[in-house]
Design a protein around this motif. Structure first.
Motif, PDB file in Angstrom:
ATOM      1  N   ALA A 148       0.816  -1.224   0.000  1.00  0.00           N
ATOM      2  CA  ALA A 148       0.000   0.000   0.000  1.00  0.00           C
ATOM      3  C   ALA A 148       0.845   1.267   0.000  1.00  0.00           C
ATOM      4  CB  ALA A 148      -0.941  -0.004   1.198  1.00  0.00           C
ATOM      5  N   PHE A 149       1.999   1.224   0.670  1.00  0.00           N
ATOM      6  CA  PHE A 149       2.814   2.437   0.814  1.00  0.00           C
ATOM      7  C   PHE A 149       4.132   2.349   0.034  1.00  0.00           C
ATOM      8  CE2 PHE A 149       0.119   2.317   4.629  1.00  0.00           C
ATOM      9  CZ  PHE A 149      -0.391   3.609   4.625  1.00  0.00           C
ATOM     10  N   ASP A 150       4.171   1.492  -0.954  1.00  0.00           N
ATOM     11  CA  ASP A 150       5.414   1.348  -1.726  1.00  0.00           C
ATOM     12  C   ASP A 150       5.756   2.612  -2.506  1.00  0.00           C
ATOM     13  OD1 ASP A 150       5.643  -1.175  -0.764  1.00  0.00           O
ATOM     14  OD2 ASP A 150       5.320  -2.204  -2.676  1.00  0.00           O
ATOM     15  N   ASP A 151       4.742   3.292  -3.048  1.00  0.00           N
ATOM     16  CA  ASP A 151       4.979   4.449  -3.917  1.00  0.00           C
ATOM     17  C   ASP A 151       4.531   5.774  -3.311  1.00  0.00           C
ATOM     18  OD1 ASP A 151       5.972   2.758  -5.975  1.00  0.00           O
ATOM     19  OD2 ASP A 151       3.893   2.266  -6.515  1.00  0.00           O
ATOM     20  N   THR A 152       3.949   5.749  -2.139  1.00  0.00           N
ATOM     21  CA  THR A 152       3.464   6.971  -1.507  1.00  0.00           C
ATOM     22  C   THR A 152       3.401   6.775  -0.005  1.00  0.00           C
ATOM     23  OG1 THR A 152       1.608   8.543  -1.389  1.00  0.00           O
ATOM     24  CG2 THR A 152       1.057   6.226  -1.743  1.00  0.00           C
ATOM     25  N   ARG A 153       3.449   7.860   0.737  1.00  0.00           N
ATOM     26  CA  ARG A 153       3.327   7.779   2.197  1.00  0.00           C
ATOM     27  C   ARG A 153       1.912   8.094   2.648  1.00  0.00           C
ATOM     28  NH1 ARG A 153       7.824   7.648   5.306  1.00  0.00           N
ATOM     29  NH2 ARG A 153       6.799   8.785   6.997  1.00  0.00           N
ATOM     30  N   LYS A 207      -7.950  10.088   5.259  1.00  0.00           N
ATOM     31  CA  LYS A 207      -6.618  10.146   4.665  1.00  0.00           C
ATOM     32  C   LYS A 207      -5.597   9.892   5.757  1.00  0.00           C
ATOM     33  CE  LYS A 207      -5.824  13.073   1.432  1.00  0.00           C
ATOM     34  NZ  LYS A 207      -5.548  12.072   0.338  1.00  0.00           N
ATOM     35  N   ILE A 208      -4.674   8.956   5.499  1.00  0.00           N
ATOM     36  CA  ILE A 208      -3.674   8.590   6.502  1.00  0.00           C
ATOM     37  C   ILE A 208      -2.264   8.688   5.913  1.00  0.00           C
ATOM     38  CG2 ILE A 208      -5.267   7.097   7.758  1.00  0.00           C
ATOM     39  CD1 ILE A 208      -3.970   4.684   6.426  1.00  0.00           C
ATOM     40  N   ARG A 209      -1.302   8.950   6.803  1.00  0.00           N
ATOM     41  CA  ARG A 209       0.109   9.034   6.403  1.00  0.00           C
ATOM     42  C   ARG A 209       0.897   7.979   7.168  1.00  0.00           C
ATOM     43  NH1 ARG A 209       2.008  14.323   7.921  1.00  0.00           N
ATOM     44  NH2 ARG A 209       1.429  15.077   5.843  1.00  0.00           N
ATOM     45  N   MET A 210       1.661   7.184   6.437  1.00  0.00           N
ATOM     46  CA  MET A 210       2.466   6.144   7.061  1.00  0.00           C
ATOM     47  C   MET A 210       3.663   6.761   7.783  1.00  0.00           C
ATOM     48  SD  MET A 210       5.297   3.914   6.785  1.00  0.00           S
ATOM     49  CE  MET A 210       5.810   3.761   5.061  1.00  0.00           C
ATOM     50  N   LEU A 211       3.811   6.416   9.067  1.00  0.00           N
ATOM     51  CA  LEU A 211       4.915   6.915   9.878  1.00  0.00           C
ATOM     52  C   LEU A 211       5.991   5.859  10.097  1.00  0.00           C
ATOM     53  CD1 LEU A 211       2.876   8.760  12.671  1.00  0.00           C
ATOM     54  CD2 LEU A 211       3.842   9.735  10.575  1.00  0.00           C
ATOM     55  N   LYS A 212       5.578   4.609  10.200  1.00  0.00           N
ATOM     56  CA  LYS A 212       6.537   3.538  10.504  1.00  0.00           C
ATOM     57  C   LYS A 212       6.022   2.235   9.901  1.00  0.00           C
ATOM     58  CE  LYS A 212       8.290   3.532  14.640  1.00  0.00           C
ATOM     59  NZ  LYS A 212       8.508   3.318  16.105  1.00  0.00           N
ATOM     60  N   ARG A 213       6.961   1.415   9.450  1.00  0.00           N
ATOM     61  CA  ARG A 213       6.641   0.110   8.878  1.00  0.00           C
ATOM     62  C   ARG A 213       7.230  -0.979   9.773  1.00  0.00           C
ATOM     63  NH1 ARG A 213       5.873  -1.156   3.207  1.00  0.00           N
ATOM     64  NH2 ARG A 213       6.581   0.973   2.790  1.00  0.00           N
TER      65      ARG A 213
END
Length: 251
Positions: A148-153, A207-213
């Motif tokens: 899901a977050f490979d190309d965007t945060r 809308k969400i922003r990935m902070l940590k994986r």
């Protein structure tokens, strides 16, 4: 189990059981103090009425959920049934014989309390509460959560009941992954959206922003069960303090 539920709702909501039925004097109702609406009803019914083997009677608790898709998912699992005698409006019945863990039952009582609250109470709660942390589920069958977050945060996600801008969500990928994968910040909520397909209904996005994986092996379901008492993630739920600390410290 009845007494444990009574203690929980008294501590959590200052609610005492009410016994309004003259013909069923041992059927307690748990209701809101302001609007009088029920958020839980405990009954004692024959097992055969639930489609189970045996003639003995068993306690169940009826609670109301906000998402019909979630209802349909839960009733496929042991200990969950469409609402006994109150099947309308997303009510479900949950066995109180130990089939469903107590913390899981409390999660659905909390959901029912929120769903049945008065408009004023909902608005007041939304206005005054500080940012909150949630675990939210993702089904790999419907969405490629691994990439899901490979190309965007930043991505749009299904709006979870009670989740507000500024909250933190930890995304849990269901089987076959069965692990927490991401920590995200909620940037915006209640974005209008309509979707209905593959038994999935969406009426709003956030809308969400990935902070940590996190690597799948870092917080798998087995660890969540054994160390943090989380036996299932079937809808948005709060994060225990010990797990919150471990998630924040994890690299």
């Amino acid at each position: 189990m009845r007494e444990k539920i009574f203690k929980y709702v008294k501590d959590q909501y200052k609610t005492e059981p009410d016994y309004p039925f003259s013909t069923f004097p041992d059927y307690p109702v748990l209701r809101h103090g302001d609007n009088g609406k029920w958020f839980a009803l405990i009954m004692n019914v024959p097992r055969e009425k639930l489609g189970l083997k045996g003639e003995e009677r068993v306690d169940i608790v009826n609670v109301k959920l906000g998402d019909p898709v979630l209802v349909n998912m839960l009733v496929q699992r042991p200990g969950y049934f469409y609402g006994y005698h109150i099947s309308r409006s997303n009510w479900i019945s949950i066995l109180l014989d130990g089939t469903v863990p107590f913390d899981e039952i409390c999660q659905w009582i909390d959901e029912s309390y929120a769903v049945t609250a008065s408009k004023q109470k909902k608005q007041k709660k939304q206005k005054i509460r500080p940012p909150k942390e949630w675990i939210v589920p993702a089904n790999p069958k419907y969405y490629d959560i691994l990439h899901a977050f490979d190309d965007t945060r930043e991505i749009d996600w299904k709006q979870g009941r009670g989740i507000k801008t500024g909250d933190t969500i930890f995304i849990y990928a269901a089987a076959p992954v069965s692990a927490i994968l991401y920590q995200c910040e909620v940037l915006e909520t209640e974005i209008p959206y309509k979707h209905g397909a593959h038994n999935l209904t969406i009426t709003a996005l956030m809308k969400i922003r990935m902070l940590k994986r996190y690597e799948p092996g870092r917080f798998p379901l087995k660890k969540l069960r054994e160390e943090y008492g989380i036996y299932a993630v079937r809808g948005p739920r709060g994060v225990p303090y010990s797990l919150s600390e471990a998630l924040k410290k994890s690299e």
